[in-house]
Design a protein around this motif. Structure first.
Motif, mmCIF file in Angstrom:
data_model
loop_
_atom_site.group_PDB
_atom_site.id
_atom_site.type_symbol
_atom_site.label_atom_id
_atom_site.label_comp_id
_atom_site.label_asym_id
_atom_site.label_seq_id
_atom_site.Cartn_x
_atom_site.Cartn_y
_atom_site.Cartn_z
ATOM 1 N N GLU A 23 44.239 -12.222 -3.316
ATOM 2 C CA GLU A 23 43.256 -11.708 -2.362
ATOM 3 C C GLU A 23 42.232 -12.790 -2.021
ATOM 4 O OE1 GLU A 23 41.478 -8.096 -3.617
ATOM 5 O OE2 GLU A 23 43.378 -7.058 -3.945
ATOM 6 N N ARG A 31 45.079 0.799 4.972
ATOM 7 C CA ARG A 31 44.649 -0.278 4.075
ATOM 8 C C ARG A 31 45.201 -0.082 2.668
ATOM 9 N NH1 ARG A 31 38.333 -0.742 3.180
ATOM 10 N NH2 ARG A 31 38.774 1.274 2.203
ATOM 11 N N CYS A 84 44.418 -11.875 7.489
ATOM 12 C CA CYS A 84 43.823 -10.585 7.137
ATOM 13 C C CYS A 84 44.577 -9.472 7.861
ATOM 14 C CB CYS A 84 42.347 -10.520 7.547
ATOM 15 S SG CYS A 84 41.295 -11.790 6.818
ATOM 16 N N LEU A 85 44.575 -8.285 7.276
ATOM 17 C CA LEU A 85 45.129 -7.126 7.962
ATOM 18 C C LEU A 85 44.421 -6.968 9.294
ATOM 19 C CD1 LEU A 85 46.902 -4.561 7.978
ATOM 20 C CD2 LEU A 85 45.013 -3.381 6.804
ATOM 21 N N TYR A 132 42.372 4.368 8.916
ATOM 22 C CA TYR A 132 42.291 2.984 8.448
ATOM 23 C C TYR A 132 42.355 2.903 6.927
ATOM 24 C CZ TYR A 132 40.684 -1.619 7.263
ATOM 25 O OH TYR A 132 40.619 -2.867 6.704
ATOM 26 N N GLN A 133 41.635 3.778 6.251
ATOM 27 C CA GLN A 133 41.637 3.757 4.787
ATOM 28 C C GLN A 133 43.034 4.007 4.229
ATOM 29 O OE1 GLN A 133 38.592 6.631 3.882
ATOM 30 N NE2 GLN A 133 37.004 5.392 4.857
ATOM 31 N N ARG A 167 47.707 -2.750 1.007
ATOM 32 C CA ARG A 167 47.319 -3.474 -0.203
ATOM 33 C C ARG A 167 48.322 -3.272 -1.328
ATOM 34 N NH1 ARG A 167 40.725 -2.426 -0.598
ATOM 35 N NH2 ARG A 167 40.113 -4.029 0.940
ATOM 36 N N LEU A 190 37.110 -7.757 9.063
ATOM 37 C CA LEU A 190 38.422 -7.697 8.415
ATOM 38 C C LEU A 190 38.219 -7.774 6.900
ATOM 39 C CD1 LEU A 190 40.380 -10.090 10.793
ATOM 40 C CD2 LEU A 190 40.099 -7.615 10.952
ATOM 41 N N ASP A 191 38.512 -6.677 6.209
ATOM 42 C CA ASP A 191 38.176 -6.603 4.791
ATOM 43 C C ASP A 191 39.374 -6.707 3.860
ATOM 44 O OD1 ASP A 191 39.445 -4.186 5.107
ATOM 45 O OD2 ASP A 191 37.689 -2.940 4.681
ATOM 46 N N THR A 192 40.570 -6.935 4.403
ATOM 47 C CA THR A 192 41.774 -7.040 3.565
ATOM 48 C C THR A 192 42.446 -8.362 3.878
ATOM 49 O OG1 THR A 192 42.004 -4.630 3.539
ATOM 50 C CG2 THR A 192 43.943 -5.910 2.956
#
Length: 210
Positions: free
Chosen positions: A123, A111, A169-170, A107-108, A115, A130-132
Motif C-alpha cells: 500500500e 473499495r 490508485c483505484l 464506493y465503500q 483492497r 484517491l485513498d486506495t
C-alpha cells in the motif's frame, strides 16, 4: 467544445445535419505513440447490436447533462452488496471529469472488494481524493480485479484495465452523499466508444474501440 443538450452546443447546432447523435472514444492515457481516439457527429456505421445500450436520462431543468442509471457494480464477476437505492440519483456522463464519483455506500463496497483482491501489493499513501493507492515497485505484471458497471436494462460494461487505476490508485472517489448524482468520468470511459443517441434517448458502449 460543448456537446451537451443546450441550444449553443455543437450537437444542438448540427441537429439538422447529424440528427442529434454522436460518438467518441478516449484512448488510454498510456497509449503508445500513434494511438488515438475519435469523435464522430452522426449515426455510427456499426449496427446498434454492436453496443451495450441503456436509456439516456435527462434533467427537466438542466438539459445540458446526459445521465444513465447505474444499477450495480461487479468485481471479478461478483455483484457488490449495495442497495439499489444508493444509485437512485443516476450518474452524469462527463468527458471532462477524470475520476468517476460514486455514492459513498457504493464506493465503500467497491473499495473493500478491491483492497481484498490487491492484498499482495504494498500500500502507498493516498493521493488527494484517491485513498486506495499502491507501490508497484518491482511488480512486473499487475493482477488487477475486473470491474464491471451494470446499468439499467441489464447493460453490463466491463472496464478496460486503463480504467481501473489512476496514478497507481483505484480510479474512483466517493461523493459526499448517496443522494448526489454520480459522475462517470473519462478514465473509466477509456478505450470505449460511447454512443449518445440524444434523439433516441439511449447511451451505448462498445469496448476496445480505440
Amino acid at each position: 467544445m460543448a456537446l451537451g443538450g443546450g441550444p449553443e452546443s455543437l450537437v444542438s447546432q448540427t441537429t439538422a445535419s447529424y440528427g442529434s447523435v454522436f460518438t467518441y472514444c478516449i484512448p488510454p492515457a498510456a497509449a503508445p505513440e500513434g494511438g488515438s481516439g475519435f469523435f464522430v457527429l452522426g449515426a455510427p456505421s456499426l449496427d446498434a447490436s454492436a453496443y451495450v445500450l441503456t436509456p439516456m436520462l435527462r434533467y427537466q431543468r438542466v438539459r445540458t447533462l446526459y445521465r444513465v442509471l447505474l444499477r450495480a457494480i461487479a468485481v471479478d464477476g461478483q455483484l457488490l452488496n449495495v442497495t439499489p437505492a444508493a444509485f437512485a440519483a443516476g450518474s452524469v456522463l462527463d468527458s471532462r471529469t477524470a475520476i468517476t464519483r460514486l455514492p459513498p455506500t457504493a464506493y465503500q463496497a467497491l473499495r473493500g472488494a478491491f483492497r481484498s483482491r490487491m492484498a499482495m501489493y504494498r500500500e502507498a499513501p493516498p493521493k488527494g481524493t484517491l485513498d486506495t493507492c499502491y507501490d508497484f515497485t518491482g511488480a512486473f505484471f499487475l493482477m488487477l480485479p475486473r470491474i464491471a458497471l451494470v446499468f439499467d436494462r441489464g447493460a453490463v460494461v466491463e472496464l478496460d484495465r486503463s480504467g481501473v487505476l489512476f496514478h497507481d490508485c483505484l480510479a474512483f472517489a466517493p461523493n459526499s452523499d448517496d443522494r448526489m448524482a454520480g459522475i462517470l468520468g473519462n478514465v473509466q470511459q477509456q478505450t470505449m466508444e460511447v454512443l449518445y443517441d440524444v434523439a433516441g434517448d439511449a447511451v451505448g458502449f462498445r469496448r476496445g474501440a480505440c
